[in-house]
Design an enzyme around this catalytic site. Structure first.
Site, PDB file in Angstrom:
ATOM      1  N   SER A  58       0.795  -1.240   0.000  1.00  0.00           N
ATOM      2  CA  SER A  58       0.000   0.000   0.000  1.00  0.00           C
ATOM      3  C   SER A  58       0.820   1.280   0.000  1.00  0.00           C
ATOM      4  O   SER A  58       0.246   2.375  -0.083  1.00  0.00           O
ATOM      5  CB  SER A  58      -0.953   0.016   1.198  1.00  0.00           C
ATOM      6  OG  SER A  58      -2.082  -0.790   0.937  1.00  0.00           O
ATOM      7  N   LYS A  61       0.053   3.773  -2.707  1.00  0.00           N
ATOM      8  CA  LYS A  61      -0.931   4.855  -2.599  1.00  0.00           C
ATOM      9  C   LYS A  61      -0.270   6.225  -2.496  1.00  0.00           C
ATOM     10  O   LYS A  61      -0.945   7.249  -2.682  1.00  0.00           O
ATOM     11  CB  LYS A  61      -1.845   4.616  -1.404  1.00  0.00           C
ATOM     12  CG  LYS A  61      -2.727   3.374  -1.554  1.00  0.00           C
ATOM     13  CD  LYS A  61      -3.627   3.177  -0.349  1.00  0.00           C
ATOM     14  CE  LYS A  61      -4.608   2.036  -0.555  1.00  0.00           C
ATOM     15  NZ  LYS A  61      -4.019   0.713  -0.293  1.00  0.00           N
ATOM     16  N   SER A 118      -6.185   3.435   4.533  1.00  0.00           N
ATOM     17  CA  SER A 118      -5.567   2.669   3.452  1.00  0.00           C
ATOM     18  C   SER A 118      -6.623   1.984   2.593  1.00  0.00           C
ATOM     19  O   SER A 118      -6.438   0.867   2.106  1.00  0.00           O
ATOM     20  CB  SER A 118      -4.581   1.630   3.997  1.00  0.00           C
ATOM     21  OG  SER A 118      -3.684   1.221   2.999  1.00  0.00           O
ATOM     22  N   LYS A 223       3.195   6.704   4.663  1.00  0.00           N
ATOM     23  CA  LYS A 223       2.331   5.545   4.374  1.00  0.00           C
ATOM     24  C   LYS A 223       2.942   4.210   4.771  1.00  0.00           C
ATOM     25  O   LYS A 223       4.137   3.981   4.595  1.00  0.00           O
ATOM     26  CB  LYS A 223       2.014   5.538   2.873  1.00  0.00           C
ATOM     27  CG  LYS A 223       0.897   4.614   2.484  1.00  0.00           C
ATOM     28  CD  LYS A 223      -0.442   5.106   2.987  1.00  0.00           C
ATOM     29  CE  LYS A 223      -1.547   4.068   2.762  1.00  0.00           C
ATOM     30  NZ  LYS A 223      -1.451   2.923   3.683  1.00  0.00           N
TER      31      LYS A 223
END
Length: 386
Positions: A58, A61, A118, A223
């Site tokens: 993730s 992202k 997320s 992140k």
């Protein structure tokens, strides 16, 4: 014939006040790949396997967020713009914001859903909105990666779900993290939100997965990511104040840790070492004897010079050993435009070149009249004959 004026000097530095110490080795980091970058200088302070391609999970992202922030800045979308939830985004597996097709969700909330929770659903809905389709958005992701210099990255989706060929590196993620902070400071607050959920969705899904936000007040966010193949990953930034230097920022990327606790502990360890082991130093020539220089054949006799605000990171305690050298072709002659490069400032530490910074004109100097130019030309001719 032009000569090179080489000037050695020590300029006044503004540095972070750390105690004198020899450079310590980076700590042992329990992760497959990592990198630590000083944001102001762009220097890599420590790294292991920074160019090995791995699954980003993730942390993908971050590129989706970059493109959303870019669209906001260019007024192609608005934070209060409501977007109808599509069936395809609603059905996305994995981590979720838990929005459904009955909802029309503001872009502001979708960003929070993407970065705090997320949410793959929020990410894909934003991707569809900006790219027309997720495939169209992914094409833009890869084009932007090339523009940023992320040369070892290939995106296959906007959310980071495991897909063959969806790969990046620690170095490329560091590039992306730094550029987000530099290009979109007005949106950086999204990464530091600790709790968020959208009305009508489970309140139990409100906690940011970046546990460093709850442990270290200097951490600004960015992140997390996790899949079985990628392991536990974290791209994190932190900023701490250092006296006259002001706020110093670093970005750490830790990939392939064995657990959530490991990625948090190892990232914290790496950032603490970076702040402790290096001094941050701002460079300037204001107030030095090289702020103005003689110019020939111009309407003025002297020209004001400067450098782009710059910084370097050096081992703690080594600031007195920094040496600067100015290489400026001589003679300087008009005309010279504002911003025109006239030479270089070279910054070295113990004989090792650290940085070359362009020296530029801070003012325009137009050519003088014919008689002044003739006089200066004759003077320089006779000077060179001596």
């Amino acid at each position: 014939m032009k000569s090179i004026l080489t000037l050695f000097c020590y300029i006044t530095f503004v540095s972070s006040p750390l105690a004198a110490a020899a450079l310590s080795a980076p700590p042992s980091i329990e992760a497959r790949n990592y990198i630590l970058v000083d944001v102001d200088s762009g220097q890599i302070l420590a790294a292991r396997n920074p160019d090995v391609r791995v699954e980003p999970a993730s942390t993908t992202k971050l590129m989706s967020a970059y493109l959303v922030f870019q669209a906001l800045k260019e007024n192609r979308i608005a934070l209060d713009q409501r977007i109808a939830v599509s069936d395809t985004s609603w059905r996305k597996p994995g981590s979720s914001m838990y929005i459904d097709p009955r909802m029309h969700v503001p872009v502001d909330d979708l960003i929070k859903g993407m970065l705090v929770q997320s949410g793959n659903d929020a990410t894909n809905l934003l991707a569809e909105t900006l790219g027309g389709t997720t495939d169209g958005f992914v094409s833009v992701m890869n084009a932007q990666a090339r523009l940023l210099g992320m040369s070892n990255t290939t995106f296959k989706n906007p959310d980071g779900l495991p897909t063959p060929g969806h790969l990046t590196t620690a170095r490329d993620l560091a590039i992306l993290g730094v550029r987000i902070l530099q290009d979109f400071p007005e949106y950086a607050h999204y990464f530091s939100i600790k709790h968020y959920y959208y009305p009508g969705t489970p309140s139990s899904n409100d906690t940011n997965r970046n546990q460093l936000l709850f442990r270290d007040p200097s951490v600004e966010g960015l992140k997390t990511g996790h899949t079985n193949a990628a392991g536990y990953c974290l791209v994190a930034s932190a900023a701490r104040n250092f006296g006259d230097y002001g706020k110093r920022r670093i970005v750490a990327v830790v990939l392939g840790a064995a657990s959530d606790r490991k990625r948090v502990n190892e990232t914290q360890k790496l950032m603490n070492w970076g702040f402790r082991a290096y001094n941050a130093v701002r460079l300037d020539i204001k107030g030095s004897t090289y702020e103005t220089m003689k110019i020939w054949k111009g309407e003025k006799d002297f020209i004001k010079l400067g450098i782009t605000p710059s910084a370097i990171a050096v081992p703690a305690g080594s600031v007195p050993d920094i040496e600067t050298q100015f290489d400026i072709p001589q003679p300087l002659s008009a005309p010279i435009a504002v911003g025109q490069q006239v030479g270089l400032m070279k910054v070295s530490l113990n004989g090792q070149l650290l940085r070359e910074i362009p020296v530029t004109a801070l003012e325009e100097i137009k050519e003088a009249n014919f008689f002044v130019r003739l006089w200066d030309s004759l003077f320089l001719l006779f000077k060179n004959m001596l």
